[in-house]
Write an enzyme that holds these catalytic residues in place. Sequence first.
Site, PDB file in Angstrom:
ATOM      1  CG  HIS A 129      43.755  38.181  35.527  1.00  0.00           C
ATOM      2  ND1 HIS A 129      43.393  37.340  36.545  1.00  0.00           N
ATOM      3  CD2 HIS A 129      45.086  37.983  35.339  1.00  0.00           C
ATOM      4  CE1 HIS A 129      44.457  36.674  36.967  1.00  0.00           C
ATOM      5  NE2 HIS A 129      45.503  37.041  36.247  1.00  0.00           N
TER       6      HIS A 129
ATOM      7  CG  ASP B 223      42.097  44.026  37.546  1.00  0.00           C
ATOM      8  OD1 ASP B 223      43.151  44.454  38.049  1.00  0.00           O
ATOM      9  OD2 ASP B 223      41.967  42.875  37.080  1.00  0.00           O
TER      10      ASP B 223
ATOM     11  CE  LYS C  83      49.567  40.944  38.887  1.00  0.00           C
ATOM     12  NZ  LYS C  83      50.221  39.847  38.178  1.00  0.00           N
TER      13      LYS C  83
ATOM     14  CB  CYS D 241      44.968  34.482  34.267  1.00  0.00           C
ATOM     15  SG  CYS D 241      45.993  33.427  35.267  1.00  0.00           S
TER      16      CYS D 241
HETATM   17  N1  PLP Z   1      44.062  41.439  37.206  1.00  0.00           N
HETATM   18  C1  PLP Z   1      45.044  41.616  36.317  1.00  0.00           C
HETATM   19  C2  PLP Z   1      44.831  42.575  35.186  1.00  0.00           C
HETATM   20  C3  PLP Z   1      46.242  40.937  36.444  1.00  0.00           C
HETATM   21  O1  PLP Z   1      47.226  41.125  35.566  1.00  0.00           O
HETATM   22  C4  PLP Z   1      46.400  40.044  37.535  1.00  0.00           C
HETATM   23  C5  PLP Z   1      47.632  39.244  37.662  1.00  0.00           C
HETATM   24  O2  PLP Z   1      48.297  38.955  36.686  1.00  0.00           O
HETATM   25  C6  PLP Z   1      45.364  39.911  38.448  1.00  0.00           C
HETATM   26  C7  PLP Z   1      44.202  40.610  38.252  1.00  0.00           C
HETATM   27  C8  PLP Z   1      45.481  39.017  39.637  1.00  0.00           C
HETATM   28  O3  PLP Z   1      46.486  39.483  40.493  1.00  0.00           O
HETATM   29  P1  PLP Z   1      46.906  38.658  41.780  1.00  0.00           P
HETATM   30  O4  PLP Z   1      47.223  37.261  41.298  1.00  0.00           O
HETATM   31  O5  PLP Z   1      48.105  39.385  42.289  1.00  0.00           O
HETATM   32  O6  PLP Z   1      45.770  38.670  42.726  1.00  0.00           O
END
Ligand code: PLP
Length: 404
Positions: A122, A199, A225, A362
């Site tokens: 991401h 992550d 999430k 993203c």
């Molecule tokens: N990493 C992963 C794998 C994600 O799916 C997401 C959000 O979709 C994020 C990071 C970023 O999360 P946040 O926007 O809650 O900080």
Amino acid sequence: MSFDPASIREDFPILASEVNGRPLVYLDNAATSQTPRQVLDASRHYYEAVNANIHRGTHHLARAATAAHEEARQAVARHLNAASSDEVIFTSGTTDGINLVANILGGELGAGDEVLISTLEHHSNIVPWQMLCERSGASLKVIPCHDDGTLDLDAFHQLLGGRTRVLALTWISNAFGTVNPVAEMTAAAKRAGARVLIDAAQAVPHLPVDVQALGADFLAFSGHKVYAPTGIGVLWGRREVLDELPPWRGGGEMIKEVRFEGTTYNDLPFKYEAGTPNIEGAIALAAALAWADAIGLDTIHRHEEQLLARAADALSGIAGVRLYGPRRRAGALSFAIEGVHHYDLGTLIDQMGVAVRTGHHCCQPLMARFGVTGTTRASVACYNTAEEIDTLASCVEKAAMMLK
Ligand code: PLP
């Protein structure tokens, strides 16, 4: 006996909504999951009965709020099987946690050092490392992936070496649902002497997580999430690592003593929690994890795997559909239909009540790797049903015929 999602759907008032006169089919859980009444009750109770600033107050409410916040930290630690609740840092989410780590590791990196990430990341697990590399002179290396959306582990072992200072890796791809072999990759990176950040934004909602068994140094996730509100998340960090790293943000609570001549910093976890935290969010997150634990993450995982397998079977029977990612997925399934733009598909099935996500998720570098600007992604939570998956498939089929 398999788990019956009907038994918990009543906990989610929003799931009874209608969209354009059709029952809502919510399949955008990888972006944000819905919040059960038990969590909403915890938030409401906090503001109705406990609300006060924490840690410094002597009055009753300040003590009650502090106790509730610190109990929430202990609950998160138990959920993650952390060795100590001092290793649980409350953040605003995964992005915040990764940025924290990328900043506190800054002093350890210089020209010639390497940060290793993967094609599946991401943007939150790419850009903070690019910024760190720009500041420090280190280089960013990227583990490629195969056509089935799994990581090329041979390439990983070749890229990993004495110059690798950090491995920052997603556990589960939010775009394709690929589950990476994080324990094995963490062990290899630790042998090479690297710091490892996982992550876990898409792992914590879908799998039991045991940070001690995993062996990484840091793990980040977001509350929103995993059935909790937005604006709260966790960075777990191994105590001996966090103890030796510098603080990042300065302000109240992260200090022991402030003088104009110099400041001494607080102990963990407060060293990394400058300013008033999201107290209600932490309490709600603990309630959300307790709610999920009452069902059991193993049960949730099995149920969701069945939903995704059903979706893969149904969608792959539709003419022109291409599925992305491996057969064994967690959380999300991405697909495209030949000759149909993902945005048009998403817009049309929204009119039929089905909420999916379209676009790059993203993950622009991953989309570029597959030569597309985006996909359509259906992502599940424990409250989704087999009937909803069938509705998804029939709406996609109808929409595809209308759009072609
Ligand atoms: N990493 C992963 C794998 C994600 O799916 C997401 C959000 O979709 C994020 C990071 C970023 O999360 P946040 O926007 O809650 O900080």
